[in-house]
Structure formats: structure tokens, C-alpha cells
Design a protein around this motif. Structure first.
Motif, mmCIF file in Angstrom:
data_model
loop_
_atom_site.group_PDB
_atom_site.id
_atom_site.type_symbol
_atom_site.label_atom_id
_atom_site.label_comp_id
_atom_site.label_asym_id
_atom_site.label_seq_id
_atom_site.Cartn_x
_atom_site.Cartn_y
_atom_site.Cartn_z
ATOM 1 N N THR A 1 -8.906 38.124 19.623
ATOM 2 C CA THR A 1 -9.800 38.895 18.756
ATOM 3 C C THR A 1 -9.507 40.393 18.809
ATOM 4 O O THR A 1 -9.605 41.081 17.801
ATOM 5 C CB THR A 1 -11.259 38.622 19.187
ATOM 6 N N ASN B 1 -5.589 26.589 19.809
ATOM 7 C CA ASN B 1 -5.983 27.725 18.950
ATOM 8 C C ASN B 1 -5.136 28.969 19.206
ATOM 9 O O ASN B 1 -5.543 30.094 18.914
ATOM 10 C CB ASN B 1 -7.474 28.067 19.124
ATOM 11 N N ASN C 1 -6.796 21.593 17.551
ATOM 12 C CA ASN C 1 -6.951 23.043 17.761
ATOM 13 C C ASN C 1 -5.757 23.830 17.210
ATOM 14 O O ASN C 1 -5.210 24.691 17.891
ATOM 15 C CB ASN C 1 -7.121 23.343 19.259
ATOM 16 N N ASN D 1 -7.373 31.120 16.764
ATOM 17 C CA ASN D 1 -8.756 31.579 16.914
ATOM 18 C C ASN D 1 -8.931 32.155 18.318
ATOM 19 O O ASN D 1 -8.880 31.427 19.312
ATOM 20 C CB ASN D 1 -9.712 30.401 16.684
ATOM 21 N N ALA E 1 -11.361 33.096 19.986
ATOM 22 C CA ALA E 1 -12.495 32.671 20.801
ATOM 23 C C ALA E 1 -12.149 31.388 21.559
ATOM 24 O O ALA E 1 -12.930 30.937 22.401
ATOM 25 C CB ALA E 1 -13.720 32.451 19.913
ATOM 26 N N PRO F 1 -12.143 28.083 20.674
ATOM 27 C CA PRO F 1 -13.256 27.120 20.601
ATOM 28 C C PRO F 1 -12.891 25.737 21.143
ATOM 29 O O PRO F 1 -13.778 25.002 21.581
ATOM 30 C CB PRO F 1 -13.562 27.058 19.099
ATOM 31 N N HIS G 1 -10.632 24.787 23.803
ATOM 32 C CA HIS G 1 -10.649 24.817 25.267
ATOM 33 C C HIS G 1 -9.948 26.093 25.697
ATOM 34 O O HIS G 1 -9.250 26.721 24.899
ATOM 35 C CB HIS G 1 -9.949 23.592 25.863
ATOM 36 N N ASN G 2 -10.098 26.458 26.968
ATOM 37 C CA ASN G 2 -9.386 27.625 27.475
ATOM 38 C C ASN G 2 -7.886 27.413 27.316
ATOM 39 O O ASN G 2 -7.416 26.280 27.263
ATOM 40 C CB ASN G 2 -9.750 27.890 28.932
#
Ligand code: MG
Length: 432
Positions: A29, A161, A183, A187, A189, A191, A193-194
Motif C-alpha cells: 500500500t 496477493n 490470491n 493487494n 493488505a 487479504p 494470508h501473510n
């Protein structure tokens, strides 16, 4: 980390590189803010900047290597949680920057020894979105595409992600591999998983593969330089296993090939290399060290147990997509991943740690090396002592006042016993 820091670090990197720079990011982000600030710093000292957008780290490294530029900058925190970020300089040959050059950049930063450009020499910014396609083309040129296509493989891929969302599905498409994604949209964030490809973050992928119909599963870390595999039965393969499987395959293609890994890697890698008539070389821990040893000594393949695999014929850095493409070739030509894994000897491992003040670390290591009870000692990184069917390595942490003790043996009890024995020995030496 804020944008003022990124501007000044950009100025330091640009002062060091003295020429055009490519910049890219993973999917975090805070990336746009840090990237534009860092690019401003680079331009302020006269560097032209090419913005490659969201790309896996190895994609940027490939672009730098082939781009006739002075270097690269990647904004990424690799596998770390979403609130983290980092700014990493890439050498002009596409490799991770050597430690002494990073220290020089740090010196310029701390002393503010920048070389600002006047208005007429300020750098310019261009956007280039072609690096992913060129990179995928490069990966494909290094594998046996005909065999992969013929095998009609099916793969489940978890991009976490991260930046690989933009590369691995496309790569599979172009290799004629059927796939299902998890995934696979960038993204920051995270969303799904780590973003570290460890077993607790791989549960959904394992379930998907277990449901059946896949030749293997793949999971990447956030910046796509690491790949971990799940075999067709849903078994998570630790990075040393995939390293051993790939090393065995590459060495079997030509006798005497050299594989490089760090001194704390499982002996299963050495076994796999020797089974195929290859040679092994051990270095200190850290992928830049392994990559440079490969360059210097003619290593064909290398890596570490975290899933970072380095293919000399493509580029001297950890490369997640190249690892996927090579594993497709291996499964297409050699058969099921579970069978390839079972053919390589397995070891039991035990990890412990114990406290030690920074100032005692060197003395403790010297004493340990002296008192090795007759076993062969290797001091490449920490102290490694071999015994009958395994070894123990005691390494000082670079960031914490602790020693890490790591043992390996054919028997679980022996691995545990030796690790405990050396933990006690270190504790005694710490007391003095
Ligand atoms: Mg990474």
C-alpha cells in the motif's frame, strides 16, 4: 519509513549510481508514495528514472541486467507483514548489491554527500510497462517448452496477493499449462494470508491440491523471488527439498556441474548433487553471497532453504517464476514430484537458540571450534561440526543477542540430543 527518508535515500543511491535507474515495486500500500519520493531523489541528483510499475523483484533485476542502466531500485518488504516496506538497490548487472556498495550508499546518506543536479541536469521520468512480457519471454527461452506442452500439466498457484500475481499465471498460460489461482490479484493488505510461504500460510493451497487433479502446487512470497512447492499428494515441500530436486536434475544433465548453497543447508542437497555426479560448494548464509560465489566459481545452480532458487543460465538472483518453469520441465520429463522427492535421502532436523551478549559471541565461537571432540570443523559461517551421520551448526544471529543452534541427523533423537548438547556447551562458554 516516510517520504523524506525515501527522497534522501534516492539521492544517495543516485549519487552512487551516477546514471539512469529503473524502479519497481511489489504490491504494498505504501509503494506509490515511497516510489515517487525515491524517484524524486534520484532525479534531483541527475538520474533519469524508468518506472516499471508493480513487478516481482526478479523481473526488475532482469530488466536492469538487460536495460543498459546504472542500476535499479525495488520498493519491497519481500515476505514481511503489510505494514513493512523497504528500499533495495540493485546492481547494474541485475544482482543484489554487494554489502560494501550498500555501505557506501549508507555513508553518502548519513554524510549527506549528495551531488545535486542544477535545473538543466535534473533527471526525467518515463513509464515502461514492457518489463513483465520481456521477463516471461526470457524465462520461457530457458526451459524445454515442447516437453512442458506435451505433458499437459495442471498446476495450482497461490500468488499471495503479491507481485507474482502479474507474472506466474501469464507464464503458465504461455507454456500451455492449465492452472487454478488463489490470491492472484495484487493487494498490499494481503487479504489471503501473510506473504511468507511457510506451512501456516499455505493451508488453502494444500487443500486445493489434495482435492486432486494437480501435478503440483506453487506459492510465492510477496515480491516473487521465492517459490515453495506442494507435491501432487498435497505434501508441503520445504525449500531444501525443492532445491535438492532441482539440483539433482540440473547436475544429471552434464557431469561435474557445481551447485552452491549455504553451510546451514540440509545435507540432502549435497546427496542429491552427488547422486547426479555434480559438485557442491558451501558459503556463508545469504543469497547475494551465494550468487556471487556462483559467478566467481562457475556455479550452475544455487539457493537456500527459504525457497530462493538461483539459475545461473538465466540470472544471478533468486527467481520465483524461473523456479516454476524449471519445475514444470522436471515434472514433464522425469515424473511425479512426490516420487522425485522420495528418491532423495531425508534428514531429521532440530533448531534451538540461546542468549549471548554481543561482546561474547566471537570468544564463544573460538572456544567451540577448538573443542569439537575430534569432529571435522567448518567455520565458513559460525561453527559447523560434523559427526557420524550428521552435523550441528552454531551461528550468532546478526540482529539479536542470541546464538542459533541447528542440527541434522538421520535419527530424530540424535538431532535433538546433539542440539541440546551444543546449547548447553554454548551456555557454559557464555558464562566463561
Ligand atoms: Mg522475497
Amino acid at each position: 519509513m516516510d517520504c523524506e527518508f525515501a527522497i534522501r535515500l534516492g539521492m544517495a543511491i543516485g549519487t552512487f549510481m551516477k546514471g539512469p535507474v529503473m524502479i519497481g515495486t511489489d504490491a504494498r500500500t505504501s509503494n506509490d508514495m515511497l516510489k515517487l519520493a525515491c524517484a524524486s531523489g534520484l532525479m534531483a541528483v541527475g538520474c533519469n528514472v524508468t518506472d516499471c510499475g508493480i513487478v516481482p523483484t526478479p523481473t526488475l533485476q532482469y530488466a536492469v541486467k538487460n536495460g543498459k542502466v546504472a542500476g535499479g531500485v525495488v520498493i519491497t518488504a519481500s515476505h514481511n507483514p503489510p505494514e513493512f516496506n523497504g528500499i533495495k538497490a540493485i546492481d547494474k548487472d541485475g544482482t543484489e548489491m554487494a554489502r560494501e556498495n550498500e555501505e557506501e550508499i549508507e555513508r553518502i546518506y548519513h554524510e549527506r554527500a549528495f551531488t545535486p543536479a542544477d535545473w538543466s541536469r535534473a533527471g526525467r521520468l518515463v513509464v515502461n510497462t514492457t518489463s513483465i512480457d520481456r521477463y516471461i519471454g526470457g524465462v520461457i527461452s530457458k526451459v524445454d517448452v515442447a516437453s512442458i506442452r506435451r505433458a499437459r500439466l495442471r498446476v495450482a498457484v497461490d500468488c499471495g496477493n503479491g507481485a507474482s500475481s502479474l507474472v506466474t499465471p501469464k507464464l503458465l498460460e504461455r507454456l500451455g499449462v492449465q492452472y487454478v489461482t488463489l490470491n492472484a490479484d495484487p493487494n498490499g493488505a494481503f487479504p489471503g494470508h501473510n506473504s511468507e510461504p511457510v506451512p501456516e500460510n499455505t493451508k488453502d493451497l494444500v487443500e486445493l491440491v489434495k482435492a486432486g487433479g494437480f501435478d503440483f502446487g506453487v506459492v510465492h512470497d510477496g515480491d516473487g523471488d521465492r517459490t515453495v512447492f506442494v507435491d501432487e499428494t498435497g505434501r508441503y515441500l520445504y525449500g531444501d527439498r525443492s532445491l535438492a530436486i532441482v539440483a539433482n536434475y540440473i547436475c544429471s544433465q552434464k557431469p561435474g556441474r557445481l551447485v552452491v548453497t549455504n553451510v546451514a543447508s540440509s545435507s540432502c542437497i549435497e546427496d542429491a548433487v552427488k547422486m547426479a555426479g555434480g559438485r557442491i560448494m558451501y558459503t556463508k548464509v545469504g543469497s547475494p553471497t551465494i550468487a556471487r560465489a556462483m559467478m566467481q566459481h562457475g556455479g550452475i545452480f544455487g539457493g537456500e532453504e527459504n525457497g530462493g532458487l538461483i539459475f545461473a543460465e538465466f540470472q544471478y538472483c533468486r527467481d520465483g517464476a524461473m523456479a516454476v518453469a524449471k519445475m514444470l520441465e522436471i515434472v514433464a520429463t522425469k515424473g511425479k514430484l512426490s516420487g522425485l522427492n522420495d528418491r532423495i535421502p531425508a534428514y531429521c532436523q532440530c533448531k534451538k537458540k540461546t542468549a549471548c551478549p554481543e561482546e561474547r559471541k566471537q570468544d564463544v565461537m573460538k572456544e567451540l571450534a577448538k573443542d569439537a571432540s575430534g569432529g571435522r570443523v567448518d567455520t565458513t559461517d559460525g561453527v559447523k561440526i560434523y559427526f557420524e551421520d550428521g552435523w550441528v551448526i552454531v551461528r550468532p544471529s546478526g540482529t539479536e543477542p542470541i546464538f542459533r543452534i541447528f542440527s541434522e541427523s538421520k535419527s530424530a533423537e540424535r538431532a535433538e540430543r546433539v542440539a541440546e548438547e551444543y546449547k548447553k556447551r554454548v551456555e557454559k562458554l557464555v558464562k566463561g
